[in-house]
Design a protein around this motif. Structure first.
Motif, PDB file in Angstrom:
ATOM      1  N   ASP A 218       0.834  -1.192   0.000  1.00  0.00           N
ATOM      2  CA  ASP A 218       0.000   0.000   0.000  1.00  0.00           C
ATOM      3  C   ASP A 218       0.876   1.253   0.000  1.00  0.00           C
ATOM      4  O   ASP A 218       0.625   2.212  -0.736  1.00  0.00           O
ATOM      5  N   ASP A 219       1.944   1.224   0.827  1.00  0.00           N
ATOM      6  CA  ASP A 219       2.868   2.355   0.919  1.00  0.00           C
ATOM      7  C   ASP A 219       3.519   2.663  -0.429  1.00  0.00           C
ATOM      8  O   ASP A 219       3.918   3.795  -0.681  1.00  0.00           O
ATOM      9  N   LYS A 220       3.645   1.649  -1.249  1.00  0.00           N
ATOM     10  CA  LYS A 220       4.265   1.857  -2.552  1.00  0.00           C
ATOM     11  C   LYS A 220       3.243   2.132  -3.657  1.00  0.00           C
ATOM     12  O   LYS A 220       3.597   2.174  -4.839  1.00  0.00           O
ATOM     13  N   GLY A 221       1.969   2.226  -3.275  1.00  0.00           N
ATOM     14  CA  GLY A 221       0.929   2.450  -4.279  1.00  0.00           C
ATOM     15  C   GLY A 221       0.679   1.225  -5.139  1.00  0.00           C
ATOM     16  O   GLY A 221       0.398   1.327  -6.330  1.00  0.00           O
ATOM     17  N   MET A 222       0.797   0.050  -4.501  1.00  0.00           N
ATOM     18  CA  MET A 222       0.561  -1.192  -5.246  1.00  0.00           C
ATOM     19  C   MET A 222      -0.490  -2.032  -4.542  1.00  0.00           C
ATOM     20  O   MET A 222      -0.780  -1.828  -3.369  1.00  0.00           O
ATOM     21  N   MET A 223      -1.053  -2.981  -5.254  1.00  0.00           N
ATOM     22  CA  MET A 223      -1.907  -3.988  -4.619  1.00  0.00           C
ATOM     23  C   MET A 223      -1.708  -5.329  -5.321  1.00  0.00           C
ATOM     24  O   MET A 223      -1.277  -5.383  -6.463  1.00  0.00           O
ATOM     25  N   PHE A 224      -2.028  -6.411  -4.588  1.00  0.00           N
ATOM     26  CA  PHE A 224      -1.926  -7.737  -5.188  1.00  0.00           C
ATOM     27  C   PHE A 224      -3.199  -8.115  -5.920  1.00  0.00           C
ATOM     28  O   PHE A 224      -4.291  -7.720  -5.524  1.00  0.00           O
ATOM     29  N   SER A 225      -3.053  -8.923  -6.942  1.00  0.00           N
ATOM     30  CA  SER A 225      -4.192  -9.686  -7.428  1.00  0.00           C
ATOM     31  C   SER A 225      -3.689 -11.050  -7.864  1.00  0.00           C
ATOM     32  O   SER A 225      -2.486 -11.310  -7.852  1.00  0.00           O
ATOM     33  N   SER A 226      -4.634 -11.912  -8.220  1.00  0.00           N
ATOM     34  CA  SER A 226      -4.279 -13.290  -8.524  1.00  0.00           C
ATOM     35  C   SER A 226      -4.665 -13.665  -9.943  1.00  0.00           C
ATOM     36  O   SER A 226      -5.708 -13.255 -10.439  1.00  0.00           O
ATOM     37  N   ALA A 227      -3.810 -14.447 -10.579  1.00  0.00           N
ATOM     38  CA  ALA A 227      -4.147 -15.001 -11.891  1.00  0.00           C
ATOM     39  C   ALA A 227      -4.423 -16.496 -11.774  1.00  0.00           C
ATOM     40  O   ALA A 227      -4.604 -17.177 -12.769  1.00  0.00           O
ATOM     41  N   ASN A 228      -4.451 -17.003 -10.534  1.00  0.00           N
ATOM     42  CA  ASN A 228      -4.833 -18.409 -10.334  1.00  0.00           C
ATOM     43  C   ASN A 228      -6.347 -18.527 -10.383  1.00  0.00           C
ATOM     44  O   ASN A 228      -7.066 -17.523 -10.355  1.00  0.00           O
ATOM     45  N   SER A 229      -6.818 -19.781 -10.423  1.00  0.00           N
ATOM     46  CA  SER A 229      -8.260 -19.948 -10.600  1.00  0.00           C
ATOM     47  C   SER A 229      -9.040 -19.595  -9.340  1.00  0.00           C
ATOM     48  O   SER A 229     -10.259 -19.708  -9.309  1.00  0.00           O
ATOM     49  N   ILE A 230      -8.353 -19.116  -8.288  1.00  0.00           N
ATOM     50  CA  ILE A 230      -9.095 -18.517  -7.182  1.00  0.00           C
ATOM     51  C   ILE A 230      -9.710 -17.188  -7.643  1.00  0.00           C
ATOM     52  O   ILE A 230     -10.680 -16.720  -7.069  1.00  0.00           O
ATOM     53  N   ASN A 231      -9.174 -16.576  -8.701  1.00  0.00           N
ATOM     54  CA  ASN A 231      -9.746 -15.324  -9.223  1.00  0.00           C
ATOM     55  C   ASN A 231     -10.951 -15.638 -10.107  1.00  0.00           C
ATOM     56  O   ASN A 231     -10.849 -16.418 -11.055  1.00  0.00           O
ATOM     57  N   TRP A 232     -12.082 -15.022  -9.820  1.00  0.00           N
ATOM     58  CA  TRP A 232     -13.288 -15.260 -10.617  1.00  0.00           C
ATOM     59  C   TRP A 232     -13.065 -14.947 -12.103  1.00  0.00           C
ATOM     60  O   TRP A 232     -13.612 -15.591 -12.985  1.00  0.00           O
ATOM     61  N   GLY A 233     -12.209 -13.969 -12.357  1.00  0.00           N
ATOM     62  CA  GLY A 233     -11.913 -13.592 -13.743  1.00  0.00           C
ATOM     63  C   GLY A 233     -11.157 -14.677 -14.505  1.00  0.00           C
ATOM     64  O   GLY A 233     -11.038 -14.622 -15.728  1.00  0.00           O
TER      65      GLY A 233
END
Ligand code: PLP
Length: 497
Positions: A218-233
């Motif tokens: 957050d301090d660096k202006g970043m966030m995580f996301s996932s490309a594994n099938s845990i991601n609905w997308g």
């Protein structure tokens, strides 16, 4: 359409938020609050569309916060012959009487993961724009071999993102390893873990939900996301090809509209077969979903007994993308099968984390039996199956697909079920050339990886995919190997570069 979390039904977010977050803050997975329905007329009409439009049609039911233009921007860019070898994007090969191979590996990295990972970056960047997210998105991936490469190809040089992939050092095929080590792009990273896929995935899940890491990000202006099938997308695009193949078979006169089919899926993390479950519950007529495993048969036992027990030997097999003992997407299925009982999901998955084991209720056991059939086979049977369908039908399949073919054969023999059947063919045989060549020739060969590829090309008459042929001349860029305990610090160190 809103999305709930499997571990807290009160969570209610739009698809753009579900896709950018990847996983819900308390560790649950996002699930659409209802399953949209397609009528048989709609399914029939889908058969007359090109693949990108079939996908857009299905997405419009789930991504209700996206405009039509946004959805078409995503589908038109992802599903074109720029990225896929075939006009149809997913190919149906007719194997034998009433059995169809749904070939999902004509994308840039030669595995079905491309079907979702070619579009996920478009979903993600479009979603970020929609919710005015001004953070850089860091994609963390745990891979059993195919997701890693497919995600790297999808996200390379995509503005506003960077991607870091972890794979098990000894748990992927030589071709899969080469594909990842030689990855191009300025925003990519790849690292081997001394452990198996479950270690990689557990590490990534822990990092996602670690408050210190989140704060550093957050301090660096970043966030995580996932490309594994845990991601609905990741999961949503996989629903499309089951609906698409059904519509295609109707259009070709192979099945009647409303005729039931079986779907067989070689399964690891339970993402691909869960997508088939969604397709069924949206309206395509399905008799049984058949879950095929290799000797890591935790899912076969689970479907047959209702007891999930990961306390067992882990085996490295010739179908490495299915060498998994913790199948993440089962959580979504059980949430649906318990009528969204988040308390019971927290209980079961809490037990899985502490004891490695849980047992579902009788009601869920009955539902599992009704919807699914499950089986497994070992490496010897896998290779024997590649050999026998090659001899019988001049068709060469990869090791994962062969597991599905064998499990289906057993199913047919024990049940006598004659329902027409679609088998998900999940990878090009060239990705697993050692085992495939051994099966075709009936003996082990010690020629090098690229000579094996040449040899398979001679025997199979399948053209060598350009992306795999090119690997031979590419320099290796990534050679880091770390202990699993070092994963978090590794991520933090990469963020500061
Ligand atoms: C990922 C993969 C599987 C398993 O799919 P899940 O969605 O994890 O169940 C099967 N075969 C191949 C070739 C794969 O890459």
């Amino acid at each position: 359409m809103f999305y709930n979390s499997t571990r807290n039904s009160e969570v209610k977010v739009k698809s753009a938020e579900a896709i950018t977050q990847g996983i819900s803050a308390e560790g649950g997975l996002f699930v659409p609050e209802s399953i949209p329905q397609l009528t048989l007329d709609e399914i029939k009409a889908i058969g007359d569309m090109k693949y990108a439009d079939r996908a857009a049609y299905v997405f419009s039911k789930y991504l209700t916060d996206f405009t039509d233009a946004e959805i078409h921007y995503c589908t038109d860019n992802a599903y074109s012959t720029k990225n896929f070898e075939t006009e149809s994007i997913s190919e149906i090969a007719h194997l034998f009487d009433g059995t169809y191979m749904l070939e999902l590996w004509h994308g840039p990295t030669c595995a079905f993961k491309d079907m979702a990972l070619q579009i996920l970056p478009y979903f993600l960047t479009t979603s970020a724009k929609k919710i005015n997210l001004d953070k850089k998105i860091v994609i963390l991936v745990a891979t059993s071999g195919d997701t890693g490469k497919a995600a790297l190809e999808g996200f390379k040089d995509v503005e506003g993102t960077s991607i870091l992939v972890f794979y098990p050092e000894d748990g992927v095929s030589p071709m899969q390893k080469r594909q990842m080590k030689t990855q191009e792009g300025s925003n990519v990273g790849v690292c081997a873990i001394k452990g198996n896929f479950d270690d990689c995935q557990n590490g990534v899940k822990a990092i996602f939900t670690n408050d210190d890491v989140k704060k550093a990000l957050d301090d660096k202006g970043m966030m995580f996301s996932s490309a594994n099938s845990i991601n609905w997308g990741r999961l949503l695009p996989q629903i499309v090809y089951y609906i698409s193949s059904y519509a295609e078979l109707v259009k070709d006169g192979e099945i009647q509209l409303s005729e039931k089919i079986n779907i067989v899926v070689p399964t690891g993390n339970f993402g691909n077969i869960l997508a088939a479950y969604y397709a069924k519950h949206m309206g395509i007529p399905v008799n049984k979903l058949i879950c095929a495993s290799n000797i890591n048969n935790v899912l076969t036992d689970f479907i047959n007994t209702g007891i999930y027990d990961r306390n067992r030997q882990f085996y490295a097999t010739v179908s490495p993308s299915m060498d998994i003992l913790i199948s993440s997407n089962l959580e979504r299925l059980l949430y649906l099968m318990t009528d969204k009982n988040d308390a019971v999901i927290r209980e079961w998955f809490g037990k899985l984390a502490t004891d490695g084991r849980y047992e579902v209720s009788d009601a869920v056991k009955a539902k599992l039996k009704e919807e699914f059939s499950a089986g497994f086979c070992d490496d010897g049977q896998t290779k024997a199956t590649i050999s026998s369908i090659y001899k019988k039908y001049s068709y060469t399949c990869d090791t994962h697909t062969a597991v599905a073919v064998k499990v289906y054969k057993d199913y047919k023999e024990t049940t006598g079920d004659k329902t027409k059947t679609v088998i998900a063919s999940t990878a090009s045989p060239y990705k697993f050339s050692a085992a495939v060549l051994e099966a075709l020739e009936g003996k082990k060969s010690d020629i090098d990886e690229y000579d094996k590829v040449e040899k398979i090309a001679e025997l199979s008459n399948i053209p060598v995919p350009a992306a795999l042929a090119d690997l031979k001349n590419k320099p290796e860029r990534f050679n880091d190997t770390i202990d699993k305990e070092e994963q978090k610090d590794y991520v933090l160190s990469k963020l500061s570069n």
